[in-house]
Design an enzyme around this catalytic site. Sequence first.
Site, PDB file in Angstrom:
ATOM      1  N   ASP A   1      11.243  28.880   2.065  1.00  0.00           N
ATOM      2  CA  ASP A   1      10.009  28.940   2.846  1.00  0.00           C
ATOM      3  C   ASP A   1       9.900  30.282   3.555  1.00  0.00           C
ATOM      4  O   ASP A   1      10.594  31.244   3.153  1.00  0.00           O
ATOM      5  CB  ASP A   1       9.914  27.747   3.822  1.00  0.00           C
ATOM      6  CG  ASP A   1      10.952  27.774   4.933  1.00  0.00           C
ATOM      7  OD1 ASP A   1      11.751  28.737   4.979  1.00  0.00           O
ATOM      8  OD2 ASP A   1      10.958  26.841   5.754  1.00  0.00           O
TER       9      ASP A   1
ATOM     10  N   HIS B   1       3.143  24.880  12.189  1.00  0.00           N
ATOM     11  CA  HIS B   1       1.856  24.581  11.574  1.00  0.00           C
ATOM     12  C   HIS B   1       1.950  23.246  10.847  1.00  0.00           C
ATOM     13  O   HIS B   1       3.039  22.770  10.545  1.00  0.00           O
ATOM     14  CB  HIS B   1       1.340  25.677  10.637  1.00  0.00           C
ATOM     15  CG  HIS B   1       2.372  26.267   9.738  1.00  0.00           C
ATOM     16  ND1 HIS B   1       2.793  25.668   8.593  1.00  0.00           N
ATOM     17  CD2 HIS B   1       3.072  27.415   9.824  1.00  0.00           C
ATOM     18  CE1 HIS B   1       3.702  26.420   8.012  1.00  0.00           C
ATOM     19  NE2 HIS B   1       3.913  27.482   8.724  1.00  0.00           N
TER      20      HIS B   1
ATOM     21  N   THR C   1     -10.641  18.132  -7.574  1.00  0.00           N
ATOM     22  CA  THR C   1     -10.378  19.045  -6.453  1.00  0.00           C
ATOM     23  C   THR C   1     -10.452  18.249  -5.154  1.00  0.00           C
ATOM     24  O   THR C   1     -11.007  17.157  -5.116  1.00  0.00           O
ATOM     25  CB  THR C   1     -11.372  20.236  -6.463  1.00  0.00           C
ATOM     26  OG1 THR C   1     -11.023  21.147  -5.405  1.00  0.00           O
ATOM     27  CG2 THR C   1     -12.809  19.795  -6.266  1.00  0.00           C
ATOM     28  N   SER C   2      -9.873  18.806  -4.107  1.00  0.00           N
ATOM     29  CA  SER C   2      -9.773  18.049  -2.862  1.00  0.00           C
ATOM     30  C   SER C   2     -11.146  17.812  -2.236  1.00  0.00           C
ATOM     31  O   SER C   2     -12.047  18.656  -2.319  1.00  0.00           O
ATOM     32  CB  SER C   2      -8.863  18.780  -1.879  1.00  0.00           C
ATOM     33  OG  SER C   2      -9.294  20.102  -1.711  1.00  0.00           O
TER      34      SER C   2
ATOM     35  N   LYS D   1      -7.998  22.032  10.928  1.00  0.00           N
ATOM     36  CA  LYS D   1      -7.188  22.458   9.779  1.00  0.00           C
ATOM     37  C   LYS D   1      -5.849  23.037  10.251  1.00  0.00           C
ATOM     38  O   LYS D   1      -5.821  23.848  11.177  1.00  0.00           O
ATOM     39  CB  LYS D   1      -7.980  23.506   8.997  1.00  0.00           C
ATOM     40  CG  LYS D   1      -7.332  23.921   7.706  1.00  0.00           C
ATOM     41  CD  LYS D   1      -8.056  23.382   6.509  1.00  0.00           C
ATOM     42  CE  LYS D   1      -7.582  24.060   5.244  1.00  0.00           C
ATOM     43  NZ  LYS D   1      -7.403  23.122   4.154  1.00  0.00           N
TER      44      LYS D   1
ATOM     45  N   GLY E   1       7.790  25.685   1.795  1.00  0.00           N
ATOM     46  CA  GLY E   1       6.452  26.153   1.422  1.00  0.00           C
ATOM     47  C   GLY E   1       6.383  26.850   0.073  1.00  0.00           C
ATOM     48  O   GLY E   1       5.396  26.722  -0.655  1.00  0.00           O
TER      49      GLY E   1
HETATM   50 FE   FE2 Z   1       9.611  25.298   6.433  1.00  0.00          FE
END
Ligand code: FE2
Lengths: 77, 621
Positions: free
Chosen positions: B148, B11, B558-559, B36, B330
Amino acid sequence: MPEAESRGLWAGLKAAGRAIASFQADFVLTAVYYLALGPASLALKLSGRNPFGAADAKTGWKPREPVDPAEHLKSQG
Amino acid sequence: MNILGLSCHYHDSAAALLADGELVAAAEEERFSRKKHDSGYPAKAVAFCLGKAGLRPQDLDYVAYYEKPFLKFERILTGCAATFPKSAGLFRRAMKSWLGEKLWIKARLARELGVPEEKILFCDHHLSHAASAFFCSPFEDAAVLTTDGVGEWATATIGKGTASWQEGGKQSLVLSHELRYPHSIGLLYSAFTAYLGFEVNDGEYKVMGMAPYGKPRFETEVWKLVSRFGDGSFRLALDAFAFQHDAERSFTNEFEKLFGPPRKPGTRFVTAQTSLYDDTNAPGASELAENQRFADIAASIQAVTETLVLEMAAEAKRRTGSKNLCMAGGVALNSVSNGRLWRESGFERIFIQPSAGDAGGALGAALYAHHALLQKPRRHVMTRADWGQEFSVGQTVDSLKSAGANFETFDDEARLLERAVDLLRQGKVVGWHQGRFEWGPRALGNRSIIADPRSEKMKDTVNIKIKFREPFRPFAPSVLAESADAYFDFGRREVPDAASFMLMTFPVKDKKRAEIPAVTHVDGSSRVQSVGPDAPPLYRGLIRGFQQATGVGLVLNTSFNLKGEPIVNTPLEAFATFMDSGMDALVVGSCVVEKDKLQTASSSWRTSWRSSQAPDKNLVF
Ligand SMILES: [Fe+2]
């Protein structure tokens, strides 16, 4: 045949082709799963090795082998 | 020496380019493809990086890929064999994607880039994460912790980096220990993300945002899923999880026996403390109780995660003896546990890679090749995150004109800032599009939506009318570094490095909570972005201007995107998003657009533009 109809027919044929290919792939992969992974799974069980970590382990940390960056970066595995 | 780093096929695909050890450009593919979490080959991000450096693919000395595909494939096959016969569906699905493309990544990269296969390098997934943190940090010596979901086999690693800025100095990054799949903090957290009705690999922030509405009264139950060894490592109770044999489900009935039925995706989340905004449908007692249970479960998994991360960091400290810590992976985006690390871990300084997820692996792989393979001295410390695409004044003006927008142009920066501050003071919500877009999931003042943090109703307004997202989601402040201590309790005298990238959450000081309600979460916490001298000067100037006008040295940030969309890249995307939302004004480059002054031409442009912009169409001019 009018253009719109022939386009629709072509799209339908393509969708049918994809469905057949997917069915065939599923069939072959299911066969591989039972014929190859079945015995592999049995061998794993008989060896007593648990790839998810031994239940009686004293720690979850596994030491990593030191790597030579040149060798490390060349290999895909 | 030019090295292109790449991550893709899981991803968040991305590319990053180093020229003689200096970072030239880094970007996620989703910003260009408008899809996305785009995981495909990052063709547009690569083209952007090469273009920014003025290079052609044949000028590349190496291409460094962020993981080892054969090792990952081996782990998937072994996992399927170990969970036979439950894993038939997972096996079929995995084989289709692996045999179809992932196994042939070397040939694919060589073909796409037109480079010989010998130039393509493969860096272990967690080593890529580790390098992305350590070689971007200001430290010559640091403990490294990566956490992660899973890479090849590792789910967490600890190690040590020593590196120098001097020619001839030793550059070393060694990960000495790893925790292995399926025992993973990331996968544990993701199972709860799915249980709480959110999308895995996307909704983890929502679980973190939901947690402060609850009390960790299910912590004992969560610990039943996790057996700790006392050294920062642990095992998961695998009976409760399905991710190891099922591509669709993360948890089993055993899990549900502990926590009850899962939350249905898309249902509203409402507790006694959440806002209803303009929803006239008041919740009944059973809905409130059910949602409180979900909030309490979110609080419980968050508490357990924090404990696990703290224990891992303690182990990294014990093994390395270092006073500095570098983090990526992550789980390093969990700003609440990062805040606790700052206050409780005992590390003097902590650096976290702003693109801590898998996109950041692209940069890490390139950095590892540059420093560990070539033994080149360090040239780069990541003090800012704006490594993406930028647009000239001419491009911006042309874009706005093409959209039929009427706008004001400010040649003088001071006047532009004055105008923007004025808009904020009037309670207007402002789209802010400046310079190069940011690297990582956070908007840090280049692709941001900003607003007055003093307004009680601003949080609801921005959540509902601007971003069309859930009313329980919190907003972060961008605060002048020199004013940060007045508002937030860092638990120590210094402001942490990681706060520059909005990666740590801290309590808002009691006496300040009423002053900045829009950026104070329900538990009194706030995910702080400290804007120091290294930050883009225009953004610092804006906050300083707001401080001079109001006495408050921070803004809500904020984004710049709508729910489910990637953050905007181009001025046209910014304008379209502005038009599609309840934003009042848009400051793009030196141009200011105000919605109440717009003519109807822009509305008809918006409709036709939006319908022409399916994801993956080329939006970059
Ligand atoms: Fe990773």
